[in-house]
Each structure stands twice: as structure tokens, then as C-alpha cells.
Design a protein around this motif. Sequence first.
Motif, short mmCIF file in Angstrom:
data_model
loop_
_atom_site.label_atom_id
_atom_site.label_comp_id
_atom_site.label_asym_id
_atom_site.label_seq_id
_atom_site.Cartn_x
_atom_site.Cartn_y
_atom_site.Cartn_z
N GLU A 1 0.81 -1.43 0.09
CA GLU A 1 -0.20 0.05 0.00
C GLU A 1 0.83 1.27 -0.18
OE1 GLU A 1 -3.22 0.05 2.76
OE2 GLU A 1 -4.21 1.49 1.48
N ASP A 2 2.06 1.07 0.84
CA ASP A 2 3.00 2.60 0.74
C ASP A 2 3.50 2.64 -0.36
OD1 ASP A 2 4.65 0.48 1.01
OD2 ASP A 2 5.86 0.86 2.91
N GLY A 3 3.58 1.75 -1.38
CA GLY A 3 4.17 2.13 -3.01
C GLY A 3 5.41 1.11 -3.04
N SER A 4 5.94 0.72 -1.81
CA SER A 4 7.14 -0.18 -1.95
C SER A 4 6.62 -1.43 -2.52
CB SER A 4 7.63 -0.71 -0.56
OG SER A 4 6.88 -1.00 0.32
N VAL A 5 7.74 -2.40 -2.84
CA VAL A 5 7.47 -3.70 -3.46
C VAL A 5 8.39 -4.66 -2.93
CG1 VAL A 5 7.90 -4.71 -5.70
CG2 VAL A 5 6.87 -2.52 -5.92
N GLU A 6 7.94 -5.49 -2.67
CA GLU A 6 8.46 -6.82 -1.89
C GLU A 6 9.40 -7.58 -3.05
OE1 GLU A 6 7.27 -10.71 0.43
OE2 GLU A 6 5.72 -9.32 -0.09
N VAL A 7 10.55 -7.93 -2.73
CA VAL A 7 11.39 -8.67 -3.83
C VAL A 7 10.96 -10.05 -3.74
CG1 VAL A 7 13.67 -9.35 -4.61
CG2 VAL A 7 13.25 -7.10 -3.84
N PRO A 8 10.61 -10.69 -4.75
CA PRO A 8 10.33 -12.34 -4.62
C PRO A 8 11.49 -13.12 -3.96
CG PRO A 8 9.77 -11.37 -6.90
CD PRO A 8 10.48 -10.22 -6.17
N GLU A 9 11.14 -13.94 -3.17
CA GLU A 9 11.94 -15.04 -2.46
C GLU A 9 13.26 -15.25 -3.18
OE1 GLU A 9 10.52 -15.77 0.64
OE2 GLU A 9 12.43 -16.23 1.41
N VAL A 10 12.91 -15.83 -4.52
CA VAL A 10 13.94 -16.39 -5.24
C VAL A 10 15.12 -15.34 -5.79
CG1 VAL A 10 12.76 -18.39 -5.78
CG2 VAL A 10 12.55 -16.59 -7.08
N LEU A 11 14.84 -14.23 -5.73
CA LEU A 11 15.65 -13.00 -6.45
C LEU A 11 16.20 -12.36 -5.04
CD1 LEU A 11 13.22 -11.57 -9.05
CD2 LEU A 11 15.05 -13.22 -9.39
N ARG A 12 16.02 -12.62 -3.96
CA ARG A 12 16.57 -11.85 -3.14
C ARG A 12 18.09 -11.98 -2.98
NH1 ARG A 12 12.08 -12.17 1.49
NH2 ARG A 12 10.34 -11.28 0.34
N ASP A 13 18.84 -13.06 -3.32
CA ASP A 13 19.99 -13.10 -3.30
C ASP A 13 20.92 -12.51 -4.33
OD1 ASP A 13 20.42 -14.75 -0.83
OD2 ASP A 13 20.54 -16.53 -2.01
#
Length: 424
Positions: free
Chosen positions: A402-414
Motif C-alpha cells: 500500500e505504501d508504494g514499496s515492492v517486496e522482492v520475490p524470495e528467489v531473487l533476494r540473493d
Amino acid sequence: MIDIELIRKKPEYVKERLATRDKSLTDLVDQVLDLDGRRRGIIAKVESLRAERNRKSKEIGKLRREGKDTSALEEEVRHIKEEIDRLEEDLRKVREDLRKLMLRIPNLPHPSVPVGEDETQNVEVRRWGEPKEFSFDPRPHWEIGEMLGILDFERGATLAGSRFTVVKGLGARLERALINFMLDLHTEKGYREVIPPHLVRPEIMEGTGQLPKFEEDLYRCDRDDLYLIPTAEVPLTNLFRDEILREEDLPIYLTAYTPCYRREAGSHGKDVRGIIRQHQFNKVELVKIVHPERSYEELESLVRDAEEVLRLLGLPYRVVELCTGDLGFSASKTYDIEVWFPSQGRYREVSSCSNCEDFQARRMNTRFKDSSGRNRFVHTLNGSGLAVGRTLAAILENYQREDGSVEVPEVLRDYVKADIISPG
RNA sequence: GGAGAGGUGGCCGAGCGGUCGAAGGCGGCCGCUUGCUAAGCGGCAGAGGGUUAACAGCCCUCCGAGGGUUCGAAUCCCUCCCUCUCCGCCA
């Protein structure tokens, strides 16, 4: 290119198959038949004249060695030659016309392909994942991208015009992460990674079917007579042109990351916002060169390999089978993979996986020697695995908060070295 | 970009304007010989097209590509493409 022998032997079948794409195509079959008949008639004449010339020229050589006069024979051969030259000129024209015609006839749809006129008659094959329920109005990716400062449309336009975008900061890193993630996944599955030329000769474009029909869609470097590739399918599939492979070399699995360059002529007004439709976009491509008897199972596994990317990214998608009227020029059968875009409330294409059978192989002259020693055309397949820009857009939309941020998908975090992309 | 050399069958490599689809070698396939392996002996093998029921036979074409000279071109001439060497430029 379809097999001219098939047209000769089963013209009605070819017409029936082509008509499922577009009824007006059947005329072309009659034109081919006519030109082919003329061509063969001329060949028969030319060849018997040549045989005669060869015999007489040898005779001249022999007589000369015996010290005999050959002027009468020479005169005869001169006349034969004039006749041959005339016929060859006709033959050249007929061949050229036939070739031009053949290059513009699309591939025959596989019998299993649903008959239909356009994309509305494509058939959904399966779905995976549940579109997420948002507690707020999901924003379109271009808004998210601008808020986060990772997509810059204005400066892209300044540099190169509309449909060019600058990707910045963590956005650029996310894009690079996607490329690496996809390549790593595919190479683990046995695809060989390739970095091909991004500029290719006209005959290469002809090999995969972009030319001569779709010239307007391509960027061309005139001075050097080279074209920018619209997809890595072009250089990858052409890799073995004019080669006779060994049966045990098959199947060949290739993958490559390249930018793709498309003029998008004729798509004015479509997807003008965002990065769905760009003149330049990144894509990881999958190409298979396979034994003709196995190409349809290879198509199924190709689609699965592309789907795997979306599953691991946790993006809801569906697989659609294209109907005859929506099939691309070179394809016999195509599955599109479409990913969910919350802001649009619909699925959008991120991959197109096709079996071209021997259509491209004929144009490229890529063959293999089978166990009985006969040279046969290979079957070629290609699929996006996946379109990177669109996948990035899908991530921004599906993983937005909601605040405009975006979560990075698990597999891409590294790869990204971050869990969240936040404004600022 | 400049100068030079060269492109022949899966690979290497000969090739006088006619008898060359092309010597020879290696590799391949099939026999025979042979305890096994290796070696030896004999044989078979390029691509496309026309005709055809035919992957049989016959014929045509192909020696980087395209033109030309000639009665006849792998062999002579021109153009282009590609490769290599040296020089220049350059990430």
C-alpha cells in the motif's frame, strides 16, 4: 517454407490447412502449382540440351587430339548454348518468382490447433496461482516505477523517443537479477548458454521467417546491410544453418539473454503507458533443435520450462493455446504464457512457445543424418523464458504494497541483495 | 582502414582449360583375417535437382557466392563474402 512436394502431391490438404489461418491464402497454392509446373518443364528442356552440349564438347576434345577438323561441331554447340542461355533466363525468372512466393506462405497449423479467427478464440489450457486480493487499489507498474524512481519514461523519451525507457537503481538490479535467475534456471535444466550477435544478415532473418514479410517491424542498419534482432530466436535457431548434424547431436537446447529490438509498426495506441510494449526490451530465450518425431513432446517440456520461472517467482499465470488465426507466421503450434496484471485485472503475454516443425529448417537448410543415412530436416522450437521487462512489470504490480514499496520475490533476494524496494 | 596469402568432399590435402565429382592420406561404414586389442586385406560411402512407384536406373548441377571468357572452366578474368598474417585504429 513449407514442402513444395507436399503442395504438389496434396494441394487440397495444404489449401485446407492454410485456410484455417486465412482463407485468402489458398490462391497462393494455385500460383505455386502453376510456377512449379513451368519450372519443371523448363528444367527438362535445359537439362537435355546440356547433356547434348556435354557430349559434343567431349567429342570436340577427342577429335582435336586426333587432329581432325571440329568447326562444324563447334558451330552446333554454339547454337545449343544460345538456346540454353535463353531457357536459363526464363528459368531464373520462374525460380525467383516461385521462391518469393514460397517465402511468403506461412507454416501449416498442426491438426491439433483449435480453429479460430483471432485471439478471442484462443483456448485456455491451464492456470496456476491465485490472483492476490489487494486491500487497496493496485497501482499500474508505471506508477509504481516512477514512485520508486526506478522507471524513467521522460528521460527515455528524451534519449530515444517514445517506447524507450530508462531503468535505474534497484530497478536495474532487479532486471539484471531476473536475467541471471532465468539463465541459471535454464542452464541447470540442460540449456546451453549462448551470447549471439545482436545484428544479423538479411538471410538470417529470412531463415527464421522475419523476412521478407515483416521488414517494417525490424530495425535495419542500412550502411552495413544488417538488422537488429527482434528476438534471440533469430541468431540461436540459425546457428546450425547449412549444416548436417549427426542424429546423436540432437536434441540441442540453447538459451540466451539478449535485448530485442522491434519497431512496433502498426501497434500505435496499444499499451502506450508502461513497459509492456517497448522498442527495446530484454528477453531470455529458449531454443530447441530436435528430431522431427519428438518435437511435440519437446514443445510441452519447453512450455513447462518457461512456466517454471513464473512458479518460482510466485506470479499467477495461465497457459493459452493459440488458435489457427492467431498463430505466428513460422509456427505450427503455439502456447502463450500470460501473467496476471492486477492493475489491468487480466493476464498479459510474457512468453510464446512454438513448434515450427521443419518450416525454419527448410529455410535455413538445417538437417541431420538419420540412422538409415538419410538427410532430414530438423524441427525447431522457440519460447521466451521469459520476456524480462514484462516480468519486471508483473513483479512490481503483484508484489506492491500500500505504501508504494515492492517486496522482492524470495528467489531473487540473493541476486538483488534486498528484500524490499522502497521509495527514495 | 592499408598490404599480402588463401577458401577443394567429415577432416587434411593434390589438381595440366577437355578423359575431374575430383589423386592421396586420415577418419567412417561393411565384410574377411584374427584368443582380445591393434594391425592387415577387400569393398562401400558427398550435396541438390529433373525423370520415376522408387532412397533402382538415367540425366543435370555443385570445388566460398555471383557474373564473364571459351565449343568446353575446380583450373583464366571481374565483383562480393569469409578466413589467416603483418601494419594502423580501438573497447
